[in-house]
Design an enzyme around this catalytic site. Structure first.
Site, short mmCIF file in Angstrom:
data_model
loop_
_atom_site.label_atom_id
_atom_site.label_comp_id
_atom_site.label_asym_id
_atom_site.label_seq_id
_atom_site.Cartn_x
_atom_site.Cartn_y
_atom_site.Cartn_z
N SER A 121 0.82 -1.21 0.00
CA SER A 121 0.00 0.00 0.00
C SER A 121 0.85 1.26 0.00
O SER A 121 0.31 2.36 -0.12
CB SER A 121 -0.91 0.02 1.23
N HIS A 142 -3.20 -3.44 -5.55
CA HIS A 142 -3.48 -3.01 -4.18
C HIS A 142 -4.97 -3.13 -3.88
O HIS A 142 -5.77 -2.29 -4.29
CB HIS A 142 -3.01 -1.57 -3.96
N GLU A 154 -6.22 -0.66 -6.81
CA GLU A 154 -5.25 0.20 -7.48
C GLU A 154 -4.24 -0.69 -8.21
O GLU A 154 -3.56 -1.51 -7.59
CB GLU A 154 -4.52 1.09 -6.47
#
Length: 596
Positions: A121, A142, A154
């Protein structure tokens, strides 16, 4: 054509890893779930079965579907089990050296065409990828916690990630029912880069004893519609995890002080106060891992008696102003049983305010939220006036005039001469220093800020702003009045932005800077914050609603007072305002609203 993934691997079966396993298995993929030991493997198995059992109990998954899901998962110890997977995603703790060691081993074990993905992250996907001989096949995927619920993913490409790999992963996200945003490898990506600056700012606010943890959290939930307050969210994330993310973003992201972890955060982590998982963080929990907050030594006293302690009796209220906010405040007080005197500049404005209050109350009747009797009683409590002299015998005055300091100071000087001793004088300013208004009177101890949110009849929050001259009696009175109005009053000091604007607008400004740097699109940034963080609106949607000129003015005030470089208004925001692109009210802001 995107490649077809049939078997995927997941390394690390903590909360995040087990959630990712569930996402893949729910969507028909065979999963090899890998841990470092039998004990860790068993914990991962328990986490997965617990999650799927809860889904069955809630009616979101049939028993047969759960059994089929679990049958698709092959639990194994050791990375050698991943030799035949098409894609492997790593979900181990956020330590670069650990991830690099794992990726070097995956490079050795996995077949040449396998995609190697990290769920990091905050760490650099590029730095992870160079531990392999195939950096072009390394990518960030992510997921957000809890992975089976959160819709956003993501997709993080490095400068050498193959376009085919990106396309294959984007197609996989669609198959999983996720919304993906594809971005470059930058500290924090979209969601964390915007979220953690805001969270860190909230920790600093609490550390400075500007407001209590309860009031900071209540302000952001009730004032912005957020699903959780920032300090409760930090406890959920884990303070150690939050510290690592902030520290990484600070070191990798240009050493922006907004991301420098608040000293209190480091102290709490060192003391083992990690949030829910340890049973105590900013709040105290029933037991480690429990979401139930229990009272501790910092919990404020509850009940009306605590609110009313030292409060003055308030029966008659004056409201000065003729705008939307004044109209809403008149309605709020009248419905709560107070006698109200509305003062405007002239009979024509009084008539307009009266009509607006009647219209709003009638809507309440039509919607079934107010009886005709209560409507008539509320209107009967309001006296309409065009002279300040009629405020001579009120117990509280609420000023809601234009946001110009000179105008407010002149008004308060007049109220000082007209009103009887002991009257509480309140300003609804959202950005001006309350102390400047207070010092226009000979009774600064009786002056306080009551910042209602628009629309006042609906929004449940009021920021109670104490100056260094405000008396304890005046503060107690303001809290008691808010309670009687059915509002949640949060108490804070007289500082630019108070709680809500001070936390909200730097986050919005950060989003503009992200767009300005061409890191992502306005749509993807909005998606990231709505789907990844549960925000009711994305930052650019919200900016267009608030008004870019209003947002710029607030951000300028914050920057002028705090002199924090990270608070300097984004040049793009200034340019849009100069061009007349003010948001919905002008038809164009970050988006064109004339075509909608």
């Amino acid at each position: 054509m995107a490649r077809e993934f049939t078997r995927v691997g997941v390394v690390g079966l903590g909360t995040m890893g087990a959630g990712i396993v569930e996402v893949f298995a729910r969507n028909g993929l065979d999963v090899t779930a890998v841990e470092i030991s039998e004990a860790a493997l068993e914990r991962g198995r328990v986490t997965l079965t617990g999650s799927t059992d809860r889904a069955v109990a809630k009616g979101k998954l049939a028993e047969a579907e759960r059994d089929a899901l679990l049958a698709r998962v092959d639990f194994r110890v050791g990375l050698d089990a991943l030799h035949d997977v098409d894609l492997v995603i790593e979900a181990v703790p956020e330590h670069l050296d650990l991830k690099q060691r794992i990726f070097a081993e995956l490079d050795r074990v996995c077949k040449p065409e396998a995609i190697l993905a990290t769920n990091t992250s905050s760490l650099s996907v590029t730095e992870i990828s160079v531990a392999t001989t195939r950096p072009n096949q390394v990518i960030g995927i992510h997921f957000f916690n809890p992975a089976p619920v959160m819709k956003l993913v993501e997709v993080v490409r490095t400068v050498v990630t193959s376009a085919d790999v990106v396309a294959d992963v984007e197609a996989l996200c669609e198959r999983l029912g996720k919304v993906d945003v594809t971005i470059s490898d930058r500290a924090g990506f979209i969601a964390n880069a915007l979220l953690f600056g805001y969270l860190n700012h909230a920790v600093g606010m609490f550390e400075a004893r500007y407001a209590t943890r309860e009031d900071i959290d209540a302000a952001m939930k009730l004032g912005c519609g957020l699903p959780m307050g920032p300090l409760a969210l930090m406890d959920l994330i884990g303070l150690d995890t939050a510290y690592e993310i902030l520290d990484t973003m600070y070191r990798r992201g240009g050493r922006d002080r907004r991301h420098a972890p608040a000293p209190l955060l480091k102290q709490m982590v060192t003391a083992g106060l990690l949030g829910r998982k340890s049973g105590r963080g900013f709040y105290t929990y029933e037991r480690p891992g429990s979401p139930k907050v229990v009272p501790d030594e910092y919990t404020p006293p509850a009940g009306d008696a605590a609110l009313a302690d030292g409060a003055r009796a308030i029966a008659k209220v004056g409201v000065v102003g003729s705008g939307t906010m004044a109209t809403g405040i008149i309605e709020v007080f009248a419905k709560a049983g107070y006698e109200v005197i509305s003062v405007t500049r002239g009979a024509e404005k009084s008539a307009k305010v009266c009509e607006a209050v009647k219209t709003s109350l009638n809507k309440g009747v039509v919607r079934g939220k107010l009886s005709e009797t209560d409507r008539d009683a509320a209107l009967g409590r309001v006296t309409w006036s065009a002279t300040l002299d009629h405020l001579a015998d009120v117990d509280l005055v609420v000023e809601a005039v234009i946001e110009e300091l000179s105008v407010k100071k002149a008004l308060f000087a007049s109220l000082d001469e007209i009103c009887k001793p002991g009257v509480v004088l309140a300003t609804t300013t959202s950005s001006l220093p309350v102390i400047d208004v207070a010092m226009a009177t000979q009774r600064p101890a009786d002056v306080i800020g009551l910042h209602f949110f628009n629309p006042a009849p609906i929004m449940p929050l009021v920021e109670i702003v104490r100056t260094i001259r405000t008396s304890a009696e005046t503060s107690a009175t303001a809290r008691a009045v808010c309670a009687k109005l059915g509002k949640t009053g949060v108490v804070c000091g007289d500082r630019s932005g108070f709680i809500v604007n001070a936390l909200l607008f730097p986050y919005l400004n950060d989003a503009v800077k992200m767009l300005e740097a061409s890191y992502s699109t306005a749509d993807d940034i909005d998606y990231a914050m709505k789907l990844g963080c549960g925000y009711p609106m994305g930052p650019f949607e919200l900016l267009d609603v608030v008004g870019l000129d209003v947002s710029l003015a607030i951000q300028r005030e914050l920057y002028l007072e705090l002199r924090e470089p990270g608070f300097a208004p984004a040049p793009l925001l200034e340019h849009l305002v100069t061009a007349g692109y003010l948001g919905r009210k002008s038809g164009r802001g970050f988006r064109d609203h004339t075509r909608r």
